[in-house]
Design a protein around this motif. Structure first.
Motif, PDB file in Angstrom:
ATOM      1  N   LEU A 290       0.160  17.768 -12.731  1.00  0.00           N
ATOM      2  CA  LEU A 290       0.580  18.224 -11.587  1.00  0.00           C
ATOM      3  C   LEU A 290      -0.553  17.954 -10.448  1.00  0.00           C
ATOM      4  O   LEU A 290      -0.809  17.773  -9.351  1.00  0.00           O
ATOM      5  CB  LEU A 290       1.566  19.168 -10.817  1.00  0.00           C
ATOM      6  N   GLU A 291      -1.727  18.647 -10.753  1.00  0.00           N
ATOM      7  CA  GLU A 291      -2.801  19.144  -9.959  1.00  0.00           C
ATOM      8  C   GLU A 291      -3.375  17.739 -10.009  1.00  0.00           C
ATOM      9  O   GLU A 291      -3.958  16.521  -9.238  1.00  0.00           O
ATOM     10  CB  GLU A 291      -3.913  19.950 -10.658  1.00  0.00           C
TER      11      GLU A 291
ATOM     12  N   ARG B 212      -5.252  12.584  -7.473  1.00  0.00           N
ATOM     13  CA  ARG B 212      -5.302  10.943  -6.995  1.00  0.00           C
ATOM     14  C   ARG B 212      -4.850  10.466  -6.059  1.00  0.00           C
ATOM     15  O   ARG B 212      -4.688   9.974  -5.342  1.00  0.00           O
ATOM     16  CB  ARG B 212      -4.182  10.595  -8.261  1.00  0.00           C
ATOM     17  N   LEU B 213      -3.699  11.411  -5.460  1.00  0.00           N
ATOM     18  CA  LEU B 213      -2.850  10.914  -4.544  1.00  0.00           C
ATOM     19  C   LEU B 213      -3.760  10.925  -3.069  1.00  0.00           C
ATOM     20  O   LEU B 213      -3.982  10.669  -2.263  1.00  0.00           O
ATOM     21  CB  LEU B 213      -1.668  11.419  -4.211  1.00  0.00           C
TER      22      LEU B 213
ATOM     23  N   ALA C 243      -6.940  11.260  -2.846  1.00  0.00           N
ATOM     24  CA  ALA C 243      -7.711  10.424  -3.531  1.00  0.00           C
ATOM     25  C   ALA C 243      -7.709   8.850  -2.760  1.00  0.00           C
ATOM     26  O   ALA C 243      -8.021   8.387  -1.857  1.00  0.00           O
ATOM     27  CB  ALA C 243      -8.559  10.331  -4.772  1.00  0.00           C
ATOM     28  N   ARG C 244      -6.026   8.869  -3.178  1.00  0.00           N
ATOM     29  CA  ARG C 244      -5.694   7.351  -2.585  1.00  0.00           C
ATOM     30  C   ARG C 244      -5.775   7.433  -0.817  1.00  0.00           C
ATOM     31  O   ARG C 244      -6.081   6.486  -0.206  1.00  0.00           O
ATOM     32  CB  ARG C 244      -4.302   7.180  -2.902  1.00  0.00           C
ATOM     33  N   ARG C 245      -5.012   8.714  -0.540  1.00  0.00           N
ATOM     34  CA  ARG C 245      -4.782   8.948   0.629  1.00  0.00           C
ATOM     35  C   ARG C 245      -6.709   8.967   2.050  1.00  0.00           C
ATOM     36  O   ARG C 245      -7.135   8.075   2.911  1.00  0.00           O
ATOM     37  CB  ARG C 245      -4.490   9.946   0.909  1.00  0.00           C
ATOM     38  N   ASP C 246      -7.239   9.118   1.174  1.00  0.00           N
ATOM     39  CA  ASP C 246      -8.554   9.007   1.634  1.00  0.00           C
ATOM     40  C   ASP C 246      -9.321   8.090   1.455  1.00  0.00           C
ATOM     41  O   ASP C 246      -9.906   7.812   2.359  1.00  0.00           O
ATOM     42  CB  ASP C 246      -9.601  10.280   0.856  1.00  0.00           C
ATOM     43  N   VAL C 247      -9.391   7.185   0.542  1.00  0.00           N
ATOM     44  CA  VAL C 247      -9.509   5.887   0.012  1.00  0.00           C
ATOM     45  C   VAL C 247      -8.639   5.135   1.546  1.00  0.00           C
ATOM     46  O   VAL C 247      -8.876   3.992   2.175  1.00  0.00           O
ATOM     47  CB  VAL C 247      -9.141   5.135  -0.934  1.00  0.00           C
ATOM     48  N   LEU C 248      -7.628   4.758   1.901  1.00  0.00           N
ATOM     49  CA  LEU C 248      -6.344   4.194   2.933  1.00  0.00           C
ATOM     50  C   LEU C 248      -6.889   4.486   4.228  1.00  0.00           C
ATOM     51  O   LEU C 248      -7.229   4.078   4.686  1.00  0.00           O
ATOM     52  CB  LEU C 248      -5.632   4.496   2.341  1.00  0.00           C
TER      53      LEU C 248
ATOM     54  N   PHE D 229      -5.264   0.200  -5.274  1.00  0.00           N
ATOM     55  CA  PHE D 229      -4.678   0.968  -6.342  1.00  0.00           C
ATOM     56  C   PHE D 229      -4.276  -0.030  -7.750  1.00  0.00           C
ATOM     57  O   PHE D 229      -3.189   0.446  -8.149  1.00  0.00           O
ATOM     58  CB  PHE D 229      -4.161   2.103  -6.684  1.00  0.00           C
ATOM     59  N   GLU D 230      -4.257  -1.606  -8.068  1.00  0.00           N
ATOM     60  CA  GLU D 230      -3.829  -2.230  -8.970  1.00  0.00           C
ATOM     61  C   GLU D 230      -3.589  -0.817  -9.977  1.00  0.00           C
ATOM     62  O   GLU D 230      -4.653  -0.101 -10.480  1.00  0.00           O
ATOM     63  CB  GLU D 230      -3.861  -3.029  -9.351  1.00  0.00           C
TER      64      GLU D 230
END
Length: 195
Positions: free
Chosen positions: A68-69, A74-75, A77-82, A193-194
């Motif tokens: 979960l952590e 990951r989420l 990091a994705r939000r940051d990249v987006l 994020f393919e």
């Protein structure tokens, strides 16, 4: 029979009886010890099973917690990249210059204009840095009833309103980007994020 013989017989009988009692006591003690050892073995095995079960549950909990952590990281990091991508797009739009900026501004003005009736006095707002650009576009004959009315905090584009129509159209780069971003966020995310 002499008294000594009788005493000796009683002693022998008492010894034999004592020996029987002692043997029975030892046998009973061995049974008790054996039963206690079996109980202790069962208790030990049960305790070991309980400990193994607790260890497995704790391992599963920690594994789930770690997964979960990791997923949350990951989420994030994705939000940051987006967020970085969105910021880069906003920077590109804000720094757009020349013919490209004029073409986009004119397109947004044209698209918003269809909402207003001919003869309406229309106020046009835009970014401070675009004041000259908007005023030059409004010099076109098709915008005879349009007037640049001041600045609007945005990346570019226009906000148009008319008192007569009681209508306001926000056609800024920001609003268009927001619509495009929301409509295509899943696709953008998938492309970035393919998996």
């Amino acid at each position: 029979m002499s008294l000594d013989t009788v005493v000796e017989d009683i002693r022998d009988e008492a010894r034999a009886r004592a020996e029987n009692i002692r043997a029975e006591g030892e046998a009973r003690a061995e049974e008790i010890v054996s039963a206690a050892e079996e109980d202790a073995e069962e208790i030990l095995e049960s305790a070991e099973r309980d400990v193994d079960r607790e260890i497995e549950q704790l391992r599963e909990q920690r594994l789930s917690s770690a997964k979960l952590e990791a997923k949350q990281q990951r989420l994030e990091a994705r939000r940051d990249v987006l967020g970085d991508v969105r910021e880069a797009v906003e920077t590109e739009l804000a720094t757009l210059e020349g013919d490209d900026r004029e073409e986009l501004t004119r397109s947004l003005l044209d698209a918003a204009s269809v909402e207003f009736e001919n003869g309406d006095d229309v106020s046009v707002y835009g970014r401070d840095d675009d004041a000259e650009l908007i005023e030059s576009i409004l010099e076109d004959e098709e915008y005879a009833d349009y007037e640049y009315s001041g600045s609007y905090d945005c990346l570019g584009g226009v906000v148009i309103e008319s008192e007569g129509s009681r209508l306001r159209v926000n056609n800024t780069f920001d609003s268009v980007l927001e619509d495009v971003w929301e409509d295509n966020l899943r696709e953008i995310s998938n492309r970035l994020f393919e998996q």
